[in-house]
Enzyme design. Structure first.
Site, PDB file in Angstrom:
ATOM      1  N   GLU A 194      -8.709  -2.108   9.731  1.00 18.67           N
ATOM      2  CA  GLU A 194      -9.869  -1.649   8.955  1.00 18.67           C
ATOM      3  C   GLU A 194      -9.717  -2.236   7.557  1.00 18.67           C
ATOM      4  O   GLU A 194      -8.930  -1.730   6.749  1.00 18.67           O
ATOM      5  CB  GLU A 194      -9.891  -0.113   8.905  1.00 18.67           C
ATOM      6  CG  GLU A 194     -10.158   0.554  10.249  1.00 18.67           C
ATOM      7  CD  GLU A 194     -11.628   0.498  10.659  1.00 18.67           C
ATOM      8  OE1 GLU A 194     -12.482   0.314   9.783  1.00 18.67           O
ATOM      9  OE2 GLU A 194     -11.909   0.636  11.856  1.00 18.67           O
ATOM     10  N   CYS A 228     -14.262   1.035   0.236  1.00 16.64           N
ATOM     11  CA  CYS A 228     -14.341  -0.232   0.980  1.00 16.64           C
ATOM     12  C   CYS A 228     -15.766  -0.624   1.324  1.00 16.64           C
ATOM     13  O   CYS A 228     -16.067  -1.799   1.461  1.00 16.64           O
ATOM     14  CB  CYS A 228     -13.502  -0.152   2.246  1.00 16.64           C
ATOM     15  SG  CYS A 228     -13.986   1.231   3.296  1.00 16.64           S
TER      16      CYS A 228
HETATM   17  P1  NAD Z   1      -3.194  -2.509   0.641  1.00 17.80           P
HETATM   18  O1  NAD Z   1      -3.465  -3.475   1.746  1.00 17.80           O
HETATM   19  O2  NAD Z   1      -2.581  -2.999  -0.601  1.00 17.80           O
HETATM   20  O3  NAD Z   1      -2.256  -1.325   1.163  1.00 17.80           O
HETATM   21  C1  NAD Z   1      -2.507  -0.596   2.344  1.00 17.80           C
HETATM   22  C2  NAD Z   1      -1.198  -0.113   2.932  1.00 17.80           C
HETATM   23  O4  NAD Z   1      -0.405  -1.250   3.247  1.00 17.80           O
HETATM   24  C3  NAD Z   1      -0.365   0.768   1.995  1.00 17.80           C
HETATM   25  O5  NAD Z   1       0.180   1.843   2.729  1.00 17.80           O
HETATM   26  C4  NAD Z   1       0.719  -0.174   1.502  1.00 17.80           C
HETATM   27  O6  NAD Z   1       1.954   0.474   1.272  1.00 17.80           O
HETATM   28  C5  NAD Z   1       0.882  -1.152   2.652  1.00 17.80           C
HETATM   29  N1  NAD Z   1       1.276  -2.490   2.175  1.00 17.80           N
HETATM   30  C6  NAD Z   1       0.966  -3.078   0.993  1.00 17.80           C
HETATM   31  N2  NAD Z   1       1.510  -4.317   0.920  1.00 17.80           N
HETATM   32  C7  NAD Z   1       2.163  -4.508   2.078  1.00 17.80           C
HETATM   33  C8  NAD Z   1       2.933  -5.589   2.602  1.00 17.80           C
HETATM   34  N3  NAD Z   1       3.122  -6.700   1.898  1.00 17.80           N
HETATM   35  N4  NAD Z   1       3.460  -5.450   3.833  1.00 17.80           N
HETATM   36  C9  NAD Z   1       3.253  -4.321   4.555  1.00 17.80           C
HETATM   37  N5  NAD Z   1       2.556  -3.272   4.108  1.00 17.80           N
HETATM   38  C10 NAD Z   1       2.017  -3.349   2.887  1.00 17.80           C
HETATM   39  O7  NAD Z   1      -4.604  -1.792   0.391  1.00 17.80           O
HETATM   40  P2  NAD Z   1      -4.932  -0.687  -0.679  1.00 17.80           P
HETATM   41  O8  NAD Z   1      -4.861  -1.292  -2.049  1.00 17.80           O
HETATM   42  O9  NAD Z   1      -4.157   0.558  -0.407  1.00 17.80           O
HETATM   43  O10 NAD Z   1      -6.460  -0.377  -0.305  1.00 17.80           O
HETATM   44  C11 NAD Z   1      -7.504  -1.175  -0.774  1.00 17.80           C
HETATM   45  C12 NAD Z   1      -8.026  -2.105   0.289  1.00 17.80           C
HETATM   46  O11 NAD Z   1      -8.233  -1.393   1.494  1.00 17.80           O
HETATM   47  C13 NAD Z   1      -9.372  -2.697  -0.058  1.00 17.80           C
HETATM   48  O12 NAD Z   1      -9.384  -4.051   0.300  1.00 17.80           O
HETATM   49  C14 NAD Z   1     -10.355  -1.905   0.786  1.00 17.80           C
HETATM   50  O13 NAD Z   1     -11.536  -2.589   1.090  1.00 17.80           O
HETATM   51  C15 NAD Z   1      -9.543  -1.636   2.011  1.00 17.80           C
HETATM   52  N6  NAD Z   1     -10.003  -0.435   2.689  1.00 17.80           N
HETATM   53  C16 NAD Z   1     -10.615  -0.563   3.880  1.00 17.80           C
HETATM   54  C17 NAD Z   1     -11.097   0.574   4.514  1.00 17.80           C
HETATM   55  C18 NAD Z   1     -11.788   0.509   5.837  1.00 17.80           C
HETATM   56  O14 NAD Z   1     -11.971   1.563   6.444  1.00 17.80           O
HETATM   57  N7  NAD Z   1     -12.179  -0.652   6.308  1.00 17.80           N
HETATM   58  C19 NAD Z   1     -10.922   1.824   3.924  1.00 17.80           C
HETATM   59  C20 NAD Z   1     -10.274   1.891   2.703  1.00 17.80           C
HETATM   60  C21 NAD Z   1      -9.805   0.767   2.083  1.00 17.80           C
END
Ligand code: NAD
Length: 442
Positions: A194, A228
């Protein structure tokens, strides 16, 4: 392994979860406020109530969803009875983001438990207060060998991704989604991703200006633009741009007052790193409204930008903050060239009273989901699949689809023994003509 075999046990656990969430609702709301000043109203509507409603819906339907489903047998297999069993995948990893940290952790968790899986949940490290209450609730309701929370940052996420899972459900950025997909490929683990994207919001000259502005301001500045499916940029018919800009400014003032920094209804940017990233996007841009910032509190005012270039920072990546670029168009080719400049977005919105035109827009572009004459609200209908396409994600959930996401659909043919037509067995001599006839029939 009762969680795998017994629907009654799954329901018992989900009921306990419901009681526990109700018990801690005030603490959850406070945690969300402490993490980034999420207003109580938004915390209840988009986090606790959303999860509670999901739980109730799941409890109401779990018997129906989990039952084996009979399908019409193929006459080629006559006589047989054919059905589908929903089998839990097994060990599921859920990785959640920070922007709706309670909802986006618990909604997949509820579905994974309902479908009979063992779950490890990694909430976001950027919302530590919410993560703590998530851990407390899970520990109070579930045995650790059924559902476990692993708090921590990227390092923990990477350790988890190195392990073997039967399903991974990830919500977050496109960049990390790619890391998750690579890790999953190592073990051929199925995934739901997602993700996000740059969501266009198209406004035609025949729209209802006031209502359009109201619904855009609500969807964009909810959670301070850290949603998002928030509109990322506006594409406005140049004929009504001045009217739209004036109406947008009116609506910002109506919602958050003259100084949104003083409003209790406007959250903060999640951390200094994101604040710096967003402030950088404002540099060298024409600010139509807003633009005030306060680093001490990670505050950025609801901000409207005028005609940024597609090559500018703000138009290069998903904004994910309270900054709304306004671009204008004179004809449909311009809309097309801007939208097709980007990967397939998670959402698309169109505001117009011309039904044929809105239909055309909806059918022309590929995107996860969207609305005509509104923003964001498609998320709230449990009968609509929620997910991206292409760069904005793989898979979808909500309602029954959430249960299905965490279930392997196992196909079974139960063949009867009272008749065994000899046709399919070798020797095949003299059977080709009959085979062709049969294949023509079916
Ligand atoms: P992110 O990808 O930075 O982090 C998400 C999760 O991944 C966190 O738990 C984090 O600890 C983990 N993570 C971060 N870097 C990582 C790595 N290198 N390796 C493994 N895991 C890692 O996202 P965010 O900043 O928490 O959220 C914002 C993003 O999420 C935006 O792009 C937004 O559009 C998207 N989002 C999508 C939805 C949806 O339902 N489609 C909902 C909410 C947010």
């Amino acid at each position: 392994m009762e969680y795998k075999t017994s629907i009654r046990y799954r329901k018992k656990k989900l009921k306990q979860l419901l009681q526990c969430i109700n018990k801690y609702e005030n603490e959850i709301v406070s945690a969300l406020y402490d993490d980034f000043k999420k207003p109580e109203f938004e915390a209840i509507v988009t986090e606790t109530s959303f999860v509670i409603s999901d739980l109730k819906h799941t409890l109401k339907n779990i018997n129906k969803w989990s039952r084996p489903k009979r399908v019409f047998p193929s006459l080629l297999n006559f006589p047989s009875s054919d059905y589908i069993i929903n089998e839990p995948y097994g060990k599921v990893l859920i990785i959640a983001p920070w922007n709706y940290p309670f909802q986006l952790a618990f909604c997949p968790l509820i579905a994974a438990v309902a479908a009979g899986n063992q779950v490890v949940l990694k909430p976001s490290e950027l919302t530590p207060n919410t993560s703590k209450i998530i851990s407390k609730i899970v520990a109070e309701v579930f045995d650790t060998n059924h559902v476990e929370v692993r708090e921590g940052g990227i390092e923990i996420a990477q350790q988890l991704l190195h392990q073997r899972w039967d399903y991974i459900f990830f919500t977050g950025s496109v960049a990390v989604g790619k890391i998750v997909a690579k890790a999953a490929a190592e073990f051929m683990t199925p995934v739901t991703l997602e993700l996000g994207g740059k969501n266009p919001c198209i406004i035609s000259a025949d729209c209802n200006v006031k209502l359009t502005a109201k619904r855009i301001i609500w969807g964009k500045f909810l959670n301070a633009g850290q949603t998002c499916i928030a509109p990322d940029y506006l594409l406005v018919d140049s004929k009504i741009k001045p009217k739209i800009v004036a109406a947008l400014i009116d609506e910002i003032q109506l919602a958050y007052g003259e100084n949104p920094e003083l409003s209790g209804d406007f959250p903060r940017i999640i951390n200094n790193k994101n604040w710096l990233r967003l402030v950088e996007l404002l540099k060298n841009e024409t600010i139509l409204y807003g633009g005030q910032t306060n680093e001490n509190d990670n505050y950025i005012a609801p901000t409207l930008l005028d005609e940024p270039k597609l090559e500018s920072g703000v138009m290069k990546e998903e904004i994910f903050g309270p900054i709304l670029p306004i671009l204008s168009y004179d004809n449909e080719q311009e809309i097309e060239s801007i939208i097709s400049h980007y990967e397939k977005p998670l959402s698309l919105y169109v505001f117009s009273n011309n039904t044929a035109w809105t239909k055309k827009i909806m059918n022309t572009y590929s995107f996860g989901g969207g609305c005509i004459n509104d923003t964001v609200i498609h998320f709230s209908n449990k009968r609509l699949p929620f997910g991206g396409v292409g760069n904005s994600g793989i898979g979808a959930y909500h309602g029954q689809l959430s249960f299905d996401t965490f279930s392997h659909r196992k196909s079974i043919v139960k063949k009867a023994n009272w008749l065994d037509l000899p046709f399919r067995y070798a020797p095949y001599k003299n059977k080709i003509n009959l085979l062709k006839k049969l294949l023509n029939w079916f």
